[in-house]
Design an enzyme around this catalytic site. Structure first.
Site, PDB file in Angstrom:
ATOM      1  NE  ARG A  93      18.049 -57.188  -9.241  1.00 26.30           N
ATOM      2  CZ  ARG A  93      17.023 -56.506  -9.767  1.00 26.30           C
ATOM      3  NH1 ARG A  93      15.910 -57.141 -10.114  1.00 26.30           N
ATOM      4  NH2 ARG A  93      17.105 -55.205  -9.942  1.00 26.30           N
ATOM      5  CG  HIS A 135      17.869 -51.009  -6.777  1.00 25.26           C
ATOM      6  ND1 HIS A 135      18.933 -51.379  -7.577  1.00 25.26           N
ATOM      7  CD2 HIS A 135      16.747 -51.233  -7.529  1.00 25.26           C
ATOM      8  CE1 HIS A 135      18.469 -51.809  -8.741  1.00 25.26           C
ATOM      9  NE2 HIS A 135      17.159 -51.737  -8.741  1.00 25.26           N
ATOM     10  CB  CYS A 141      12.627 -48.600  -9.373  1.00 24.72           C
ATOM     11  SG  CYS A 141      11.646 -49.732  -8.374  1.00 24.72           S
ATOM     12  CD  GLN A 145      15.618 -47.840 -10.313  1.00 26.14           C
ATOM     13  OE1 GLN A 145      15.643 -48.972 -10.763  1.00 26.14           O
ATOM     14  NE2 GLN A 145      15.226 -46.800 -11.036  1.00 26.14           N
ATOM     15  CG  ASP A 188       9.640 -50.233  -5.437  1.00 30.32           C
ATOM     16  OD1 ASP A 188       9.163 -50.818  -6.431  1.00 30.32           O
ATOM     17  OD2 ASP A 188      10.624 -50.680  -4.795  1.00 30.32           O
ATOM     18  NE  ARG A 216      19.120 -49.390 -12.854  1.00 32.33           N
ATOM     19  CZ  ARG A 216      18.641 -50.586 -12.472  1.00 32.33           C
ATOM     20  NH1 ARG A 216      17.353 -50.769 -12.370  1.00 32.33           N
ATOM     21  NH2 ARG A 216      19.471 -51.583 -12.133  1.00 32.33           N
TER      22      ARG A 216
HETATM   23  N1  NVA Z   1      11.590 -53.034  -4.182  1.00 37.64           N
HETATM   24  C1  NVA Z   1      11.562 -53.866  -5.363  1.00 37.64           C
HETATM   25  C2  NVA Z   1      12.390 -53.253  -6.438  1.00 37.64           C
HETATM   26  C3  NVA Z   1      12.437 -54.008  -7.725  1.00 37.64           C
HETATM   27  C4  NVA Z   1      13.315 -53.383  -8.741  1.00 37.64           C
HETATM   28  C5  NVA Z   1      12.032 -55.266  -5.027  1.00 37.64           C
HETATM   29  O1  NVA Z   1      13.013 -55.384  -4.263  1.00 37.64           O
HETATM   30  O2  NVA Z   1      11.433 -56.227  -5.491  1.00 37.64           O
HETATM   31  N1   CP Z   2      14.173 -51.420 -11.468  1.00 39.56           N
HETATM   32  C1   CP Z   2      14.779 -52.619 -11.604  1.00 39.56           C
HETATM   33  O1   CP Z   2      15.786 -52.905 -10.969  1.00 39.56           O
HETATM   34  O2   CP Z   2      14.179 -53.433 -12.508  1.00 39.56           O
HETATM   35  P1   CP Z   2      14.473 -54.978 -12.748  1.00 39.56           P
HETATM   36  O3   CP Z   2      13.981 -55.706 -11.513  1.00 39.56           O
HETATM   37  O4   CP Z   2      13.695 -55.329 -13.970  1.00 39.56           O
HETATM   38  O5   CP Z   2      15.949 -55.178 -12.924  1.00 39.56           O
END
Ligand code: NVA
Ligand code: CP
Length: 305
Positions: A104, A131, A261, A134, A221, A289
């Site tokens: 990540r 993602h 998500c 997800q 989101d 997930r």
């Molecule tokens: N779009 C959000 C998703 C978090 C799971 C981010 O990238 O912060």
């Molecule tokens: N939806 C998701 O990826 O959540 P986290 O940021 O908590 O991993």
């Protein structure tokens, strides 16, 4: 699954997605009935996080444990890549210890470079671009609740971000109709748009109501993703009118589902009322997930039973 890695949603064909979802459904059913799948006995997943996480961290680590394996959490604060060790060296060395890497991070290129320089499967656990894990969980949840994917209409209301990019690609791959409503300046990634625009099942609009009309599933989101915090105030203003609320949902199909998500900001991208009315679907989505990623790891790192 054909590819060695899951770096972006376009790595997966429709057949790949259906294979993952079938295994994920089986793993979920078996877990609910006390049966285990120790498909990754003795194997280790290295998990690299340069952004915060709750769901991704816990679902990957728990998933590895349930599959008979082990996961190691590596963060910027305590690993040498946080002090500038090149990806080439990190990926090469980690590949000699672990059987798979989940990453990540910010730049998609960094995830791609882990795959390039390492020799084990690399799974994208969120980048600024994508993602995919997800969206696999989301597709699994839609299938559970609505018994189908192909032919359904999903709409995205809000920022054309990483989750949106993967939704557009994944849902179109599965034969769904996709409508995205994004304010000007917040469109999905040009690479995703270029491909999607060739598909008559895709539409981009500036009007959330147009996107929501008759939709079977509504996605949203946060307006401000991780790394964009300095833009929060401007984004709140620019996303005015892009909230998923009961009024917008009244335009959708009768049994409309809502997917988020998480984490969610009630009162911003989704009203507290809409969230609580659809909380069961959203929490199922979060649970899935675990099952979807166990399927991905089993297929990429070990082979399914
Ligand atoms: N779009 C959000 C998703 C978090 C799971 C981010 O990238 O912060
Ligand atoms: N939806 C998701 O990826 O959540 P986290 O940021 O908590 O991993």
């Amino acid at each position: 699954m054909n590819g060695k890695h899951l770096l972006r949603m376009s790595d997966l064909s429709n057949a790949d997605i259906l294979e993952i979802l079938a295994l994920a459904d089986k793993m979920k059913f078996n877990r609910q009935h006390g049966l285990s799948h120790r498909l990754l006995e003795g194997k280790t997943l290295g998990m690299i996080f340069t952004k915060a996480s709750t769901r991704t961290r816990v679902s990957f680590e728990t998933g590895m444990f349930q599959l008979g394996g082990h996961a190691i959490n590596l963060t910027q604060a305590d690993a040498q890549f946080g002090r500038g060790e090149p990806i080439e060296d990190t990926a090469n060395v980690l590949s000699r210890y672990v059987d798979g890497i989940m990453i990540r991070t910010f730049a998609q290129q960094d995830a791609d470079d882990f795959a390039k320089y390492g020799s084990v499967p690399v799974i994208n656990g969120l980048t600024d671009f994508a993602h995919p894990c997800q969206i696999l969980a989301d597709l699994m949840t839609i299938r559970e609740h609505l018994s189908a994917l192909a032919g359904l209409t999903v709409c995205w209301i809000g920022d054309g971000n990483n989750v949106c990019n993967s939704l557009i690609t994944g849902a179109l791959t599965c034969g769904m109709y996709v409508r995205a409503a994004c304010p000007e300046g917040y469109d999905p990634h040009p690479e995703v748009l270029a491909k999607a625009s060739k598909n008559p099942a895709f539409a981009l609009t500036r009007d959330p109501r147009e996107a929501a009309e008759g939709a079977n599933v509504v996605f949203t989101d946060v307006f401000t993703s991780m790394g964009q915090e300095a833009e929060t105030k401007k984004r709140l203003a620019d996303f005015e009118g892009f909230q998923v609320n009961v009024k917008l949902l009244s335009l959708c199909a009768e049994n409309v589902m809502v997917q988020h998500c998480l984490p969610a900001h009630r009162g911003e991208e989704i009203s507290a009322e809409a969230f609580s009315l659809h909380a069961a679907e959203i929490y199922d989505e979060a649970e899935n997930r675990l099952h979807a990623q166990k399927a991905v790891m089993a297929l990429l790192m070990g082979g399914a039973d």
